[in-house]
Scaffold this motif. Structure first.
Motif, PDB file in Angstrom:
ATOM      1  N   LEU A  18     -37.976  20.377  35.081  1.00 11.68           N
ATOM      2  CA  LEU A  18     -37.664  20.200  34.081  1.00 11.68           C
ATOM      3  C   LEU A  18     -37.603  21.227  33.286  1.00 11.68           C
ATOM      4  O   LEU A  18     -38.731  21.764  33.024  1.00 11.68           O
ATOM      5  N   THR A  19     -36.894  21.922  32.428  1.00  9.53           N
ATOM      6  CA  THR A  19     -37.305  23.096  31.840  1.00  9.53           C
ATOM      7  C   THR A  19     -36.514  22.279  29.729  1.00  9.53           C
ATOM      8  O   THR A  19     -35.891  22.387  30.322  1.00  9.53           O
ATOM      9  N   ALA A  20     -37.736  22.710  28.961  1.00 10.21           N
ATOM     10  CA  ALA A  20     -37.024  22.528  27.514  1.00 10.21           C
ATOM     11  C   ALA A  20     -36.568  24.173  26.982  1.00 10.21           C
ATOM     12  O   ALA A  20     -36.989  24.670  26.784  1.00 10.21           O
ATOM     13  N   GLU A  37     -44.198  26.604  13.149  1.00  5.13           N
ATOM     14  CA  GLU A  37     -44.354  26.907  13.859  1.00  5.13           C
ATOM     15  C   GLU A  37     -45.532  26.488  14.756  1.00  5.13           C
ATOM     16  O   GLU A  37     -45.846  26.442  16.362  1.00  5.13           O
ATOM     17  N   ALA A  38     -46.419  25.371  14.236  1.00  4.21           N
ATOM     18  CA  ALA A  38     -47.479  25.129  14.773  1.00  4.21           C
ATOM     19  C   ALA A  38     -47.252  23.394  15.396  1.00  4.21           C
ATOM     20  O   ALA A  38     -47.984  23.120  16.442  1.00  4.21           O
ATOM     21  N   VAL A  39     -45.829  23.124  14.769  1.00  7.50           N
ATOM     22  CA  VAL A  39     -46.064  21.982  15.214  1.00  7.50           C
ATOM     23  C   VAL A  39     -44.923  21.927  16.444  1.00  7.50           C
ATOM     24  O   VAL A  39     -45.274  21.666  17.529  1.00  7.50           O
ATOM     25  N   ALA A  40     -43.954  23.095  16.665  1.00  5.84           N
ATOM     26  CA  ALA A  40     -43.678  24.005  18.117  1.00  5.84           C
ATOM     27  C   ALA A  40     -44.432  24.325  19.184  1.00  5.84           C
ATOM     28  O   ALA A  40     -44.318  23.634  20.003  1.00  5.84           O
ATOM     29  N   ASP A  41     -45.340  25.132  19.370  1.00  2.00           N
ATOM     30  CA  ASP A  41     -46.473  25.196  19.555  1.00  2.00           C
ATOM     31  C   ASP A  41     -47.143  23.934  20.659  1.00  2.00           C
ATOM     32  O   ASP A  41     -47.655  23.587  21.313  1.00  2.00           O
ATOM     33  N   ILE A  42     -47.836  22.217  19.335  1.00  2.00           N
ATOM     34  CA  ILE A  42     -47.922  21.166  19.559  1.00  2.00           C
ATOM     35  C   ILE A  42     -46.956  20.929  21.027  1.00  2.00           C
ATOM     36  O   ILE A  42     -47.033  20.487  21.777  1.00  2.00           O
ATOM     37  N   LEU A  43     -45.741  21.544  20.935  1.00  2.00           N
ATOM     38  CA  LEU A  43     -44.712  20.369  21.097  1.00  2.00           C
ATOM     39  C   LEU A  43     -44.665  21.595  22.753  1.00  2.00           C
ATOM     40  O   LEU A  43     -44.608  21.028  23.944  1.00  2.00           O
ATOM     41  N   VAL A  44     -44.735  22.488  22.386  1.00  2.00           N
ATOM     42  CA  VAL A  44     -44.575  23.526  23.952  1.00  2.00           C
ATOM     43  C   VAL A  44     -45.591  23.302  24.333  1.00  2.00           C
ATOM     44  O   VAL A  44     -45.867  22.746  26.336  1.00  2.00           O
ATOM     45  N   GLU A  45     -47.095  22.560  24.438  1.00  2.00           N
ATOM     46  CA  GLU A  45     -48.211  22.488  24.770  1.00  2.00           C
ATOM     47  C   GLU A  45     -48.125  21.100  25.545  1.00  2.00           C
ATOM     48  O   GLU A  45     -48.475  21.276  26.968  1.00  2.00           O
ATOM     49  N   ASN A  99     -47.628  20.956  29.265  1.00  2.00           N
ATOM     50  CA  ASN A  99     -48.564  19.604  30.219  1.00  2.00           C
ATOM     51  C   ASN A  99     -48.441  18.840  31.150  1.00  2.00           C
ATOM     52  O   ASN A  99     -48.697  17.830  32.299  1.00  2.00           O
ATOM     53  N   GLN A 100     -47.257  18.499  30.627  1.00  2.00           N
ATOM     54  CA  GLN A 100     -46.350  17.292  31.561  1.00  2.00           C
ATOM     55  C   GLN A 100     -45.442  18.238  32.521  1.00  2.00           C
ATOM     56  O   GLN A 100     -44.871  17.826  33.735  1.00  2.00           O
ATOM     57  N   GLY A 101     -45.809  19.816  32.721  1.00  2.00           N
ATOM     58  CA  GLY A 101     -45.113  20.089  33.790  1.00  2.00           C
ATOM     59  C   GLY A 101     -44.159  20.959  33.763  1.00  2.00           C
ATOM     60  O   GLY A 101     -43.139  21.724  34.844  1.00  2.00           O
ATOM     61  N   VAL A 102     -43.505  20.898  32.443  1.00  2.00           N
ATOM     62  CA  VAL A 102     -41.930  21.385  32.369  1.00  2.00           C
ATOM     63  C   VAL A 102     -42.271  22.990  31.656  1.00  2.00           C
ATOM     64  O   VAL A 102     -42.716  23.551  30.980  1.00  2.00           O
ATOM     65  N   SER A 103     -40.383  23.239  32.099  1.00  3.13           N
ATOM     66  CA  SER A 103     -41.334  24.882  31.635  1.00  3.13           C
ATOM     67  C   SER A 103     -40.651  24.749  30.546  1.00  3.13           C
ATOM     68  O   SER A 103     -39.205  24.780  30.191  1.00  3.13           O
ATOM     69  N   VAL A 104     -41.122  26.015  29.508  1.00  6.13           N
ATOM     70  CA  VAL A 104     -40.824  25.554  27.866  1.00  6.13           C
ATOM     71  C   VAL A 104     -40.182  27.425  27.362  1.00  6.13           C
ATOM     72  O   VAL A 104     -41.097  28.326  27.534  1.00  6.13           O
ATOM     73  N   LYS A 105     -38.836  27.287  26.535  1.00  8.50           N
ATOM     74  CA  LYS A 105     -39.029  28.644  26.130  1.00  8.50           C
ATOM     75  C   LYS A 105     -39.257  27.861  24.430  1.00  8.50           C
ATOM     76  O   LYS A 105     -38.298  27.673  24.012  1.00  8.50           O
ATOM     77  N   ASP A 134     -28.569  25.929  28.960  1.00 10.01           N
ATOM     78  CA  ASP A 134     -29.431  26.169  29.709  1.00 10.01           C
ATOM     79  C   ASP A 134     -30.490  25.360  30.223  1.00 10.01           C
ATOM     80  O   ASP A 134     -31.121  25.654  31.208  1.00 10.01           O
ATOM     81  N   PHE A 135     -30.896  24.102  29.888  1.00 11.54           N
ATOM     82  CA  PHE A 135     -31.869  23.327  29.964  1.00 11.54           C
ATOM     83  C   PHE A 135     -31.751  22.409  29.297  1.00 11.54           C
ATOM     84  O   PHE A 135     -30.830  21.799  29.300  1.00 11.54           O
ATOM     85  N   ASP A 136     -32.280  21.853  30.434  1.00 16.31           N
ATOM     86  CA  ASP A 136     -32.997  19.876  30.403  1.00 16.31           C
ATOM     87  C   ASP A 136     -32.590  18.835  29.023  1.00 16.31           C
ATOM     88  O   ASP A 136     -32.107  18.237  28.998  1.00 16.31           O
ATOM     89  N   LEU A 137     -33.522  19.680  27.957  1.00 17.67           N
ATOM     90  CA  LEU A 137     -34.233  19.442  27.496  1.00 17.67           C
ATOM     91  C   LEU A 137     -33.664  19.671  25.800  1.00 17.67           C
ATOM     92  O   LEU A 137     -35.236  21.733  26.368  1.00 17.67           O
ATOM     93  N   GLY A 138     -33.454  20.050  25.253  1.00 19.46           N
ATOM     94  CA  GLY A 138     -33.899  20.911  22.975  1.00 19.46           C
ATOM     95  C   GLY A 138     -34.882  19.960  22.119  1.00 19.46           C
ATOM     96  O   GLY A 138     -34.266  18.855  22.272  1.00 19.46           O
ATOM     97  N   PHE A 139     -35.775  21.085  21.907  1.00 23.78           N
ATOM     98  CA  PHE A 139     -36.129  20.353  20.735  1.00 23.78           C
ATOM     99  C   PHE A 139     -35.748  21.754  19.000  1.00 23.78           C
ATOM    100  O   PHE A 139     -35.872  22.784  19.676  1.00 23.78           O
TER     101      PHE A 139
END
Ligand SMILES: Cc1cc2nc3c(=O)[nH]c(=O)nc-3n(C[C@H](O)[C@H](O)[C@H](O)COP(=O)(O)O)c2cc1C
Length: 153
Positions: free
Chosen positions: A6-8, A20-28, A32-38, A52-57
């Motif tokens: 999956l990509t997010a 940005e700290a909240v975003a960084d936690i989401l990225v981490e 950790n679940q193996g998702v590729s994140v931008k 272009d992604f499976d998931l959006g935050f």
């Protein structure tokens, strides 16, 4: 689908760094679940990119009288015109409980806007008071789990 495939995209807006700290936690948590994140700053991002992604935050701050981030207004307006049928999105953001009914109101605004795209929200609107702490990290980890469960249905 295993989460590893999956990509997010994690789109954030910040002035003083809390979101940005909240975003960084989401990225981490996603990684950790193996998702590729931008991770992407909102003024540098087009909402069409979500396709272009499976998931959006989206992780916006809330400003004067419950306003959206100024530099995110184009993104917000353009989002309504993007077709995201069955796309999974989730919303988290830092505000300040001091503002009472206006606390993290940008999340509610983004939720309404996403509804126009055909996308489906995962989890609850995740409101965080100022800088995210340990309990917030748990809430954000739960949000990631909810999003992964929804997209893998
Ligand atoms: C002038 C001003 C207006 C604000 N208005 C709101 C508001 O309406 N609702 C809210 O939840 N937070 C409000 N906040 C608080 C910010 O959203 C909060 O400090 C947030 O963590 C900032 O995020 P950032 O560090 O990513 O910029 C306001 C802050 C300032 C300085």
């Amino acid at each position: 689908m295993p989460a590893a495939n999956l990509t997010a995209q994690v789109v954030f807006a910040t002035i003083t760094g809390n979101n940005e700290a909240v975003a960084d936690i989401l990225v981490e948590e996603l990684e950790n679940q193996g998702v590729s994140v931008k991770k992407s700053e909102i003024s540098q991002t087009e909402p069409e990119e979500l396709q272009d992604f499976d998931l959006g935050f989206v992780v916006p701050y809330t400003y004067d009288e419950g306003s959206l981030p100024d530099e995110g207004l184009d993104y917000f307006d353009d989002l309504a015109d993007v077709a995201l049928p069955d796309f999974t999105y989730a919303l988290a953001g830092s505000g300040d409980t001091f503002y009472g009914d206006l606390y993290c109101l940008a999340l509610d605004s983004f939720d309404e806007q996403f509804q126009k795209t055909g996308a489906k929200r995962a989890g609850e609107l995740t409101r965080i008071n100022l800088y995210p702490g340990d309990q917030d990290r748990e809430k954000l980890a739960a949000l990631v789990q909810a999003a992964l469960a929804q997209v893998q249905k």
